[in-house]
Design a protein around this motif. Structure first.
Motif, PDB file in Angstrom:
ATOM      1  N   GLY A 218     -59.103 -66.711 -94.898  1.00 47.40           N
ATOM      2  CA  GLY A 218     -58.077 -66.644 -95.928  1.00 47.40           C
ATOM      3  C   GLY A 218     -57.373 -67.966 -96.145  1.00 47.40           C
ATOM      4  O   GLY A 218     -56.961 -68.289 -97.271  1.00 47.40           O
ATOM      5  N   MET A 219     -57.203 -68.755 -95.109  1.00 49.45           N
ATOM      6  CA  MET A 219     -56.586 -70.071 -95.255  1.00 49.45           C
ATOM      7  C   MET A 219     -57.405 -70.957 -96.181  1.00 49.45           C
ATOM      8  O   MET A 219     -56.866 -71.714 -96.989  1.00 49.45           O
ATOM      9  N   LEU A 220     -58.730 -70.867 -96.077  1.00 55.26           N
ATOM     10  CA  LEU A 220     -59.602 -71.654 -96.950  1.00 55.26           C
ATOM     11  C   LEU A 220     -59.609 -71.107 -98.372  1.00 55.26           C
ATOM     12  O   LEU A 220     -59.725 -71.862 -99.339  1.00 55.26           O
ATOM     13  N   VAL A 221     -59.486 -69.792 -98.509  1.00 56.88           N
ATOM     14  CA  VAL A 221     -59.355 -69.214 -99.843  1.00 56.88           C
ATOM     15  C   VAL A 221     -58.048 -69.682-100.483  1.00 56.88           C
ATOM     16  O   VAL A 221     -58.008 -70.054-101.661  1.00 56.88           O
ATOM     17  N   ASP A 222     -56.977 -69.689 -99.707  1.00 57.45           N
ATOM     18  CA  ASP A 222     -55.690 -70.159-100.217  1.00 57.45           C
ATOM     19  C   ASP A 222     -55.779 -71.603-100.707  1.00 57.45           C
ATOM     20  O   ASP A 222     -55.101 -71.994-101.666  1.00 57.45           O
ATOM     21  N   GLU A 223     -56.616 -72.413-100.042  1.00 56.85           N
ATOM     22  CA  GLU A 223     -56.769 -73.820-100.429  1.00 56.85           C
ATOM     23  C   GLU A 223     -57.743 -74.010-101.585  1.00 56.85           C
ATOM     24  O   GLU A 223     -57.887 -75.132-102.083  1.00 56.85           O
ATOM     25  N   GLY A 224     -58.425 -72.940-101.990  1.00 60.94           N
ATOM     26  CA  GLY A 224     -59.407 -73.065-103.052  1.00 60.94           C
ATOM     27  C   GLY A 224     -60.761 -73.552-102.594  1.00 60.94           C
ATOM     28  O   GLY A 224     -61.636 -73.847-103.415  1.00 60.94           O
ATOM     29  N   LYS A 225     -60.979 -73.618-101.256  1.00 61.42           N
ATOM     30  CA  LYS A 225     -62.272 -74.058-100.741  1.00 61.42           C
ATOM     31  C   LYS A 225     -63.278 -72.921-100.649  1.00 61.42           C
ATOM     32  O   LYS A 225     -64.477 -73.157-100.498  1.00 61.42           O
ATOM     33  N   LEU A 226     -62.800 -71.694-100.700  1.00 64.35           N
ATOM     34  CA  LEU A 226     -63.628 -70.504-100.794  1.00 64.35           C
ATOM     35  C   LEU A 226     -63.013 -69.592-101.845  1.00 64.35           C
ATOM     36  O   LEU A 226     -61.816 -69.689-102.134  1.00 64.35           O
ATOM     37  N   ALA A 227     -63.817 -68.690-102.380  1.00 67.24           N
ATOM     38  CA  ALA A 227     -63.321 -67.750-103.386  1.00 67.24           C
ATOM     39  C   ALA A 227     -63.830 -66.358-103.067  1.00 67.24           C
ATOM     40  O   ALA A 227     -65.006 -66.185-102.701  1.00 67.24           O
ATOM     41  N   LEU A 228     -62.960 -65.365-103.183  1.00 67.25           N
ATOM     42  CA  LEU A 228     -63.336 -64.001-102.853  1.00 67.25           C
ATOM     43  C   LEU A 228     -64.450 -63.468-103.733  1.00 67.25           C
ATOM     44  O   LEU A 228     -65.295 -62.698-103.267  1.00 67.25           O
ATOM     45  N   ASP A 229     -64.462 -63.826-104.982  1.00 63.53           N
ATOM     46  CA  ASP A 229     -65.366 -63.163-105.925  1.00 63.53           C
ATOM     47  C   ASP A 229     -66.463 -64.071-106.461  1.00 63.53           C
ATOM     48  O   ASP A 229     -67.014 -63.843-107.535  1.00 63.53           O
ATOM     49  N   GLU A 230     -66.809 -65.080-105.680  1.00 64.00           N
ATOM     50  CA  GLU A 230     -67.965 -65.908-105.990  1.00 64.00           C
ATOM     51  C   GLU A 230     -69.048 -65.654-104.938  1.00 64.00           C
ATOM     52  O   GLU A 230     -68.744 -65.231-103.823  1.00 64.00           O
ATOM     53  N   PRO A 231     -70.317 -65.911-105.280  1.00 64.32           N
ATOM     54  CA  PRO A 231     -71.389 -65.692-104.296  1.00 64.32           C
ATOM     55  C   PRO A 231     -71.149 -66.487-103.020  1.00 64.32           C
ATOM     56  O   PRO A 231     -70.565 -67.573-103.041  1.00 64.32           O
ATOM     57  N   LEU A 232     -71.590 -65.950-101.909  1.00 64.09           N
ATOM     58  CA  LEU A 232     -71.463 -66.654-100.634  1.00 64.09           C
ATOM     59  C   LEU A 232     -72.181 -68.001-100.712  1.00 64.09           C
ATOM     60  O   LEU A 232     -73.306 -68.080-101.233  1.00 64.09           O
ATOM     61  N   PRO A 233     -71.561 -69.062-100.207  1.00 63.25           N
ATOM     62  CA  PRO A 233     -72.044 -70.427-100.455  1.00 63.25           C
ATOM     63  C   PRO A 233     -73.122 -70.911 -99.493  1.00 63.25           C
ATOM     64  O   PRO A 233     -72.972 -71.920 -98.808  1.00 63.25           O
ATOM     65  N   PHE A 234     -74.231 -70.178 -99.437  1.00 62.68           N
ATOM     66  CA  PHE A 234     -75.332 -70.625 -98.586  1.00 62.68           C
ATOM     67  C   PHE A 234     -76.612 -69.946 -99.040  1.00 62.68           C
ATOM     68  O   PHE A 234     -76.601 -69.020 -99.850  1.00 62.68           O
ATOM     69  N   ASP A 235     -77.743 -70.426 -98.516  1.00 63.26           N
ATOM     70  CA  ASP A 235     -79.038 -69.832 -98.814  1.00 63.26           C
ATOM     71  C   ASP A 235     -79.338 -68.715 -97.823  1.00 63.26           C
ATOM     72  O   ASP A 235     -78.837 -68.695 -96.705  1.00 63.26           O
TER      73      ASP A 235
ATOM     74  N   MET B 213     -45.508 -66.194 -92.729  1.00 60.84           N
ATOM     75  CA  MET B 213     -44.656 -67.343 -92.427  1.00 60.84           C
ATOM     76  C   MET B 213     -44.526 -67.524 -90.912  1.00 60.84           C
ATOM     77  O   MET B 213     -44.502 -66.553 -90.159  1.00 60.84           O
ATOM     78  N   TRP B 214     -44.439 -68.789 -90.482  1.00 61.64           N
ATOM     79  CA  TRP B 214     -44.111 -69.106 -89.097  1.00 61.64           C
ATOM     80  C   TRP B 214     -43.049 -70.193 -89.128  1.00 61.64           C
ATOM     81  O   TRP B 214     -43.291 -71.281 -89.608  1.00 61.64           O
ATOM     82  N   LYS B 215     -41.880 -69.832 -88.643  1.00 58.02           N
ATOM     83  CA  LYS B 215     -40.709 -70.685 -88.837  1.00 58.02           C
ATOM     84  C   LYS B 215     -40.530 -70.876 -90.346  1.00 58.02           C
ATOM     85  O   LYS B 215     -40.386 -69.924 -91.087  1.00 58.02           O
ATOM     86  N   ASP B 216     -40.559 -72.133 -90.795  1.00 56.91           N
ATOM     87  CA  ASP B 216     -40.365 -72.378 -92.230  1.00 56.91           C
ATOM     88  C   ASP B 216     -41.669 -72.752 -92.917  1.00 56.91           C
ATOM     89  O   ASP B 216     -41.665 -73.257 -94.046  1.00 56.91           O
ATOM     90  N   GLU B 217     -42.778 -72.486 -92.264  1.00 58.68           N
ATOM     91  CA  GLU B 217     -44.075 -72.899 -92.796  1.00 58.68           C
ATOM     92  C   GLU B 217     -44.909 -71.676 -93.161  1.00 58.68           C
ATOM     93  O   GLU B 217     -45.019 -70.726 -92.395  1.00 58.68           O
ATOM     94  N   ARG B 218     -45.493 -71.727 -94.350  1.00 51.68           N
ATOM     95  CA  ARG B 218     -46.394 -70.645 -94.752  1.00 51.68           C
ATOM     96  C   ARG B 218     -47.799 -70.966 -94.272  1.00 51.68           C
ATOM     97  O   ARG B 218     -48.379 -71.992 -94.651  1.00 51.68           O
ATOM     98  N   LEU B 219     -48.353 -70.072 -93.440  1.00 56.24           N
ATOM     99  CA  LEU B 219     -49.706 -70.275 -92.926  1.00 56.24           C
ATOM    100  C   LEU B 219     -50.743 -69.478 -93.700  1.00 56.24           C
ATOM    101  O   LEU B 219     -51.894 -69.919 -93.829  1.00 56.24           O
ATOM    102  N   ILE B 220     -50.387 -68.294 -94.161  1.00 51.11           N
ATOM    103  CA  ILE B 220     -51.283 -67.499 -95.012  1.00 51.11           C
ATOM    104  C   ILE B 220     -50.474 -66.961 -96.183  1.00 51.11           C
ATOM    105  O   ILE B 220     -49.289 -66.661 -96.058  1.00 51.11           O
ATOM    106  N   SER B 221     -51.131 -66.845 -97.306  1.00 54.03           N
ATOM    107  CA  SER B 221     -50.428 -66.472 -98.534  1.00 54.03           C
ATOM    108  C   SER B 221     -50.168 -64.972 -98.600  1.00 54.03           C
ATOM    109  O   SER B 221     -50.856 -64.166 -97.953  1.00 54.03           O
TER     110      SER B 221
END
Length: 483
Positions: free
Chosen positions: A220-237, A383-391
């Motif tokens: 989910g952290m990578l999805v939040d960054e836009g490096k992965l997407a829930l509704d796109e094909p899995l990025p491998f062969d 949230m952890w302290k004042d930092e958002r770790l997952i959306s």
């Protein structure tokens, strides 16, 4: 006479069919594989018990290995070897069934070797050499550290009901339900903590499939960054990789959402009686590649239409995470840098296969307190302290019922379990991790409560996390529940 002749002929023709109908499937063609995997299970459990969990050989045989139907040897000895210097074990004498070996690796935990490898191959196994998280945890206040101040229970918490829930959790009706620890966190603070004899806050045991929820968080952290997407094909062969077939492979329709919802549509290899015989059993316990096994399954159904609990579906998501990160070393360091060190999970080992791929569908060793920190991250809405770790969007996804479960109770989300439709005795907004042998982290947003139960259940297991949640919540004044 003519009729009798025709009748005799008819009976003669039917006889072979009748004989064939009496045939039964009596031979287990997978028996040698099951025996090899059983040795591998013992190798991993025994190795991790000794060298990751720092338990004695007597404790390992009494509790970790109680899960096995017929373990090799006893605490006094048998057909196994413990190499204390190399932190490795070998299970079984060589023969028709191979000796299976596992070795502890710094920062990772125990890794299973393939049947044709020996202790001479240990130095080639993955390792994660990283400095420990700074600071003395005993002097750092919870939740970042282990310093828990003694304080009265918050108003609205009934101490008698809380103790009754604790007793319910530990005093089971079956000797096969073995509770190791119980932690209840309310409003960010530990308000109840209890351990079985011989267990303490430093005891690391296997999470089994609670690891899947940790994997989902990292993905989910990578999805939040836009490096992965829930509704796109899995990025491998996919495998097998036939020339020219990549673009026409129907598995290209499988998305990350499908994999995390356990509805990839791929051929099942971990169910229908094939557990510990094929599939992820080879990766977990026999030294095969988890990545190759996950990608080498054919499509049976339209993705997203059928729910089937498969370890390899989780590992498809983990491999997508590796592809998104790119660098193999950065991939190994990612969980610590982005999650574990951020929230004080100092005692958590995320293990890999011998190829360096995380087996984050099961092979994680950690403490009850570290899992309480993990649950608290979700209770604090990412949230952890004042930092958002997952959306918040990711938390919404993991709590949303997988569409393929709509007709069977809406009980599963994105690698987290949900309160089934039929239950009315716990808040519908609660959600949970779940692992074999009774590993549960339950998050109850309506009550700002996290419940961690660690177990070493075996045999008839059957511990119900929602029953436990009901009992714990009896200690709290009624509150308006989340929808």
């Amino acid at each position: 006479m003519k009729r009798l002749t025709f009748a005799a002929i008819a009976l003669a023709l039917l006889a072979p069919a009748a004989a064939a109908a009496q045939q039964e499937r009596s031979y287990d063609y997978f028996a040698p594989q099951r025996e090899m995997i059983q040795r591998g299970v013992q190798a991993i459990l025994q190795c991790n018990g000794l060298f990751t969990g720092d338990r004695t050989l007597e404790q390992v045989f009494e509790q970790e290995l109680a899960y096995l139907r017929d373990p090799v040897g006893t605490a006094e000895g048998g057909d196994y070897v413990v190499d204390w210097e190399r932190k490795a074990v070998a299970i079984g004498e060589p023969g028709a069934i191979p000796t299976m070996r596992a070795a502890f690796r710094e920062g990772i935990g125990c890794v299973i070797l393939s049947p044709d490898q020996t202790f001479d191959d240990i130095d080639d196994l993955p390792i994660l050499e990283a400095p420990p998280l700074a600071g003395d945890p005993s002097a750092v206040a919870w939740p970042d550290g282990d310093l828990v101040m003694s304080r009265p229970l918050p108003a609205g918490v009934d101490p008698g009901a809380l103790q009754a829930a604790s007793d319910w959790t530990f005093d089971r009706e079956s000797p096969e339900q073995v509770t190791l620890s119980l932690i209840v966190v309310h409003d960010g603070q530990i308000i109840h903590e209890r351990y079985a004899p011989g267990i303490d806050m430093f005891t690391k045991t296997r999470t089994w499939s609670t690891a899947k929820s940790i994997a989902s968080t990292l993905i989910g952290m990578l999805v939040d960054e836009g490096k992965l997407a829930l509704d796109e094909p899995l990025p491998f062969d996919w495998l097998p990789g036939n020339a020219g077939s990549a673009e026409t492979d129907p598995r290209r329709e499988i998305t990350l959402r499908h994999a995390l919802n356990m509805s990839s549509g791929l051929y099942p290899v971990d169910s229908w009686g094939m557990e510990y015989a094929t599939g992820s059993g080879f990766s977990y316990w026999a030294g095969a590649s988890s990545v190759d096994g996950a990608r080498n399954r054919s499509l049976m159904r339209e993705p997203g239409t059928f729910w089937d609990y498969e370890n390899y579906d989780t590992l498809l998501g983990v491999y997508a995470m590796k592809q998104a990160i790119g660098d193999p070393q950065a991939y190994l360091e990612f969980p610590r840098e982005r999650l574990l060190d951020r929230i004080g999970m100092r005692n958590t080992f995320l293990s890999t296969d011998r190829f360096g791929d995380f087996i984050m569908s099961s092979q994680v060793y950690t403490t009850a307190r570290d899992l309480a920190r993990f649950g608290l991250l979700y209770a604090q809405n990412g949230m952890w302290k004042d930092e958002r770790l997952i959306s918040e969007e990711w938390i919404d996804f993991v709590r949303a019922p997988a569409p393929a479960t709509s007709e069977t109770g809406n009980f599963y989300g994105g690698q987290f379990w949900l309160v089934p439709d039929g239950r009315t005795d716990v808040p519908k907004g609660a959600y949970s991790t779940a692992g074999n042998r009774g590993q549960f982290v339950v998050i109850v947003p309506s009550h700002d409560v996290v419940i961690v139960r660690r177990g070493l259940d075996y045999g008839r297991q059957g511990f119900d996390r929602w029953d436990m949640t009901r009992e714990v919540l009896k200690a709290f004044e009624p509150v308006a529940t989340n929808p």
